[in-house]
Design an enzyme around this catalytic site. Structure first.
Site, mmCIF file in Angstrom:
data_model
loop_
_atom_site.group_PDB
_atom_site.id
_atom_site.type_symbol
_atom_site.label_atom_id
_atom_site.label_comp_id
_atom_site.label_asym_id
_atom_site.label_seq_id
_atom_site.Cartn_x
_atom_site.Cartn_y
_atom_site.Cartn_z
ATOM 1 N N ASP A 38 -1.000 -21.670 -12.963
ATOM 2 C CA ASP A 38 0.380 -21.743 -13.429
ATOM 3 C C ASP A 38 1.309 -21.922 -12.217
ATOM 4 O O ASP A 38 0.978 -21.495 -11.119
ATOM 5 C CB ASP A 38 0.731 -20.444 -14.179
ATOM 6 C CG ASP A 38 2.021 -20.567 -14.964
ATOM 7 O OD1 ASP A 38 2.380 -21.688 -15.355
ATOM 8 O OD2 ASP A 38 2.666 -19.525 -15.197
ATOM 9 N N GLY A 39 2.428 -22.544 -12.461
ATOM 10 C CA GLY A 39 3.428 -22.705 -11.410
ATOM 11 C C GLY A 39 3.402 -24.056 -10.722
ATOM 12 O O GLY A 39 4.104 -24.249 -9.718
ATOM 13 N N ARG A 41 4.568 -27.028 -11.723
ATOM 14 C CA ARG A 41 5.866 -27.705 -11.806
ATOM 15 C C ARG A 41 6.898 -27.046 -10.892
ATOM 16 O O ARG A 41 7.686 -27.733 -10.231
ATOM 17 C CB ARG A 41 6.362 -27.692 -13.258
ATOM 18 C CG ARG A 41 5.653 -28.689 -14.153
ATOM 19 C CD ARG A 41 6.309 -28.762 -15.508
ATOM 20 N NE ARG A 41 6.169 -27.507 -16.250
ATOM 21 C CZ ARG A 41 6.764 -27.256 -17.414
ATOM 22 N NH1 ARG A 41 7.583 -28.147 -17.932
ATOM 23 N NH2 ARG A 41 6.563 -26.116 -18.034
ATOM 24 N N ARG A 42 6.890 -25.713 -10.879
ATOM 25 C CA ARG A 42 7.826 -24.984 -10.020
ATOM 26 C C ARG A 42 7.568 -25.301 -8.550
ATOM 27 O O ARG A 42 8.487 -25.443 -7.751
ATOM 28 C CB ARG A 42 7.686 -23.485 -10.286
ATOM 29 C CG ARG A 42 8.923 -22.668 -9.956
ATOM 30 C CD ARG A 42 8.678 -21.194 -10.158
ATOM 31 N NE ARG A 42 7.905 -20.915 -11.366
ATOM 32 C CZ ARG A 42 7.299 -19.760 -11.593
ATOM 33 N NH1 ARG A 42 7.369 -18.783 -10.686
ATOM 34 N NH2 ARG A 42 6.630 -19.567 -12.703
ATOM 35 N N HIS A 56 1.056 -30.957 -10.395
ATOM 36 C CA HIS A 56 -0.180 -30.916 -11.182
ATOM 37 C C HIS A 56 -1.369 -31.442 -10.379
ATOM 38 O O HIS A 56 -2.486 -30.924 -10.478
ATOM 39 C CB HIS A 56 -0.010 -31.730 -12.465
ATOM 40 C CG HIS A 56 0.966 -31.138 -13.432
ATOM 41 N ND1 HIS A 56 0.935 -29.812 -13.796
ATOM 42 C CD2 HIS A 56 2.011 -31.698 -14.112
ATOM 43 C CE1 HIS A 56 1.909 -29.577 -14.665
ATOM 44 N NE2 HIS A 56 2.575 -30.693 -14.861
ATOM 45 N N ASN A 87 0.977 -27.736 -25.303
ATOM 46 C CA ASN A 87 1.472 -28.632 -24.257
ATOM 47 C C ASN A 87 1.345 -30.102 -24.653
ATOM 48 O O ASN A 87 2.170 -30.935 -24.254
ATOM 49 C CB ASN A 87 0.714 -28.421 -22.956
ATOM 50 C CG ASN A 87 1.051 -27.106 -22.268
ATOM 51 O OD1 ASN A 87 0.281 -26.603 -21.476
ATOM 52 N ND2 ASN A 87 2.205 -26.534 -22.576
ATOM 53 N N ARG A 91 5.647 -30.991 -24.356
ATOM 54 C CA ARG A 91 6.191 -31.367 -23.047
ATOM 55 C C ARG A 91 6.640 -32.821 -23.036
ATOM 56 O O ARG A 91 6.290 -33.616 -23.907
ATOM 57 C CB ARG A 91 5.149 -31.129 -21.947
ATOM 58 C CG ARG A 91 4.982 -29.662 -21.580
ATOM 59 C CD ARG A 91 4.244 -29.516 -20.271
ATOM 60 N NE ARG A 91 4.052 -28.113 -19.925
ATOM 61 C CZ ARG A 91 3.412 -27.694 -18.838
ATOM 62 N NH1 ARG A 91 2.909 -28.568 -17.986
ATOM 63 N NH2 ARG A 91 3.259 -26.416 -18.589
ATOM 64 N N LEU A 216 -0.861 -14.020 -21.797
ATOM 65 C CA LEU A 216 -2.104 -14.737 -22.061
ATOM 66 C C LEU A 216 -1.893 -16.194 -22.454
ATOM 67 O O LEU A 216 -2.770 -17.031 -22.241
ATOM 68 C CB LEU A 216 -2.891 -14.029 -23.175
ATOM 69 C CG LEU A 216 -3.980 -13.058 -22.746
ATOM 70 C CD1 LEU A 216 -4.627 -12.417 -23.957
ATOM 71 C CD2 LEU A 216 -5.028 -13.747 -21.898
ATOM 72 N N SER A 217 -0.756 -16.503 -23.079
ATOM 73 C CA SER A 217 -0.455 -17.885 -23.468
ATOM 74 C C SER A 217 -1.560 -18.507 -24.322
ATOM 75 O O SER A 217 -1.941 -19.662 -24.112
ATOM 76 C CB SER A 217 -0.167 -18.749 -22.227
ATOM 77 O OG SER A 217 0.953 -18.264 -21.530
#
Length: 260
Positions: A38-39, A41-42, A56, A87, A91, A216-217
């Protein structure tokens, strides 16, 4: 810790990594590690990069590295959460197109790596045919490999997986001429587990998520009922081997109760 160690470079970092690795006991190693990268894009946004695709792609490269870390420690099964079913539809279309291309490249690359066995977990019908084909080819190419088992969660949703497992059980029961009343009376958690995408594999002992998010998504909902969780502040592409080794050390120090 010395700043040079935290930078993840130089002799102090390498020394610290070796020390962490030496202190790990093979007897307390997890059998299955699940990773929520995760993260990305940030990370791309913070570096001022033009598109999320740069993040990515860096995250995919890190996942290849992460699998090597796991393999080197003798961990037999790793699951990577690469693309959720949500997603696929929610997105920006260009970002998804880029991500699909990156995932296809990663899957193909992993199918030629070491002696790894690649398996797609998720709904194929949600994916563009070219990506579905690459995943199927990677799985077929590595079918007889005996090394690290790599689950690629693509077009994946934990609740959908449970629904698919129950549907599979019902279809199998009906095909054998059984009655639904009998199935209802004998349905067990173990039976559902056998029909999950990961059927026959050990449940994840350790679930790691990067970027500091603590949720957990919809990832491995059933399988992670008794998993240990470890959250890393680093964004996906910035994950270091020492972060991973600390997670394994932390896992080994925990008293697992399995609901008792």
């Amino acid at each position: 810790m010395n700043a040079r160690v935290d930078e993840g470079r130089g002799p102090l970092y390498r020394l610290y990594s070796r020390r962490l690795r030496r202190r790990l006991d093979p007897a307390t190693m997890p059998r299955h590690v699940a990773m929520m990268i995760d993260g990305n894009r940030r990370w791309a946004r913070q570096l001022g990069l033009a598109t999320p695709a740069h993040g990515h792609r860096a995250g995919a490269a890190k996942m290849r590295e992460f699998l090597e870390w796991c393999d080197d420690l003798g961990i037999p099964v790793v699951s990577l959460y690469l693309l959720s079913s949500d997603n696929v539809t929610k997105r920006d279309s260009q970002e998804i197109e880029d991500l699909i291309e990156i995932i296809a490249e990663l899957a193909d690359s992993l199918s030629h790596a070491r002696n790894w066995r690649v398996k797609h977990v998720g709904r194929t019908d949600l994916l563009p045919p070219p990506l579905a084909r690459v995943l199927a080819e990677a799985e077929e190419r590595t079918r007889d490999n005996t090394g690290l088992h790599v689950n690629l969660a693509v077009g994946y949703g934990g609740r959908a997986e449970i629904v698919d497992a129950v549907r599979s059980i019902i279809a199998q029961h009906e095909a054998s001429g059984g009655r639904l009343e009998d199935l209802a009376a004998h349905l067990t958690p173990e039976m559902i587990g056998e029909h999950l995408y990961t059927g026959g594999q050990p449940d994840p002992d350790l679930v790691i998520r990067t970027s500091g998010e603590q949720r957990l998504s919809d990832f491995l909902l059933w399988q992670s009922a008794h998993s240990e969780f470890y959250f890393v502040e680093a964004l996906g592409p910035d994950l270091r081997e020492v972060d991973f080794l600390r997670a394994i050390r932390d896992y080994a120090d925990r008293d697992r109760r399995f609901g008792r």
